[in-house]
Write a protein that holds these residues in place. Structure first.
Motif: not given
Length: 207
Positions: A77-88
């Motif tokens: 789970f990625y919270s608001a503001g947390e970097a996502l694992p791929h630009p797409m």
């Protein structure tokens, strides 16, 4: 895990997102609906591979009756503001917000990822009703990467179930009263299927 067979219609050399204006809205009843855009994420084979190998997947355990059992899928789970694992994944969230914010009234901010490793992985009947979605309408956008699986729906108060098939790159957006009045699931399958990743975008305060 069985290898992914790319869609015959997915000919993009680099990951691209399709036109959300082409969405098809399917009404489950008078107040709940699901939008679907087949092949919305084109050329996403490399995105899938990156997520499979670089996301810090975790296994969960839950109490069921008198036992503690493994949850039949992996999650992150990625919270608001947390970097996502791929630009797409960032592009997906921005495009979804741009298109749906006028109707939704707020942006998508979190991303929950689920990895279904094969046909024995699943998610039981549930609604995303933790937080504001328990009493208010919202939207949950799902991007499916990998092998095709069924997303099934049934009314909370009983009634006939419905289902749709989500393939590689397909988008489904659940809206209206869908989370409050319907449950959804990804059932197990005996078919020889490979891995599938579900990317769920939600607004703040909804899980």
């Amino acid at each position: 895990m069985q290898a992914l067979q790319s869609s015959l219609f997915d000919t993009a050399d680099a990951p691209t997102l399709g036109d959300l204006q082409s969405r098809h809205r399917r009404y489950l009843d008078g107040s709940a609906w699901v939008d679907q855009v087949p092949g919305w994420a084109c050329g996403a084979d490399d995105v899938l591979e990156t997520l499979l190998h670089e996301v810090p997947w975790r296994s969960e355990r839950r109490t069921m009756y008198d036992s503690v059992v493994d949850v039949p899928r992996l999650t992150c789970f990625y919270s608001a503001g947390e970097a996502l694992p791929h630009p797409m994944l960032v592009d997906m969230r921005e495009r979804l917000t741009e298109h749906y914010a006028p109707e939704l009234g707020e942006p998508f901010v979190t991303a929950g990822l689920c990895l279904y490793r094969d046909g024995s992985d699943s998610v039981a009947w549930h609604g995303d009703r933790i937080g504001r979605s328990r009493t208010a309408d919202t939207m949950v956008a799902i991007v499916s990467l990998g092998s095709a699986r069924h997303l099934t729906f049934r009314p909370r108060d009983g009634g006939r179930s419905q289902r749709l098939s989500l393939g590689h790159g397909d988008l489904a957006v659940m809206g209206g009263a869908c989370q409050r009045t319907w449950d959804h699931s990804v059932p197990k399958t005996s078919a020889a299927v490979g891995p599938r990743i579900s990317i769920q975008y939600r607004v703040a305060g909804v899980r």
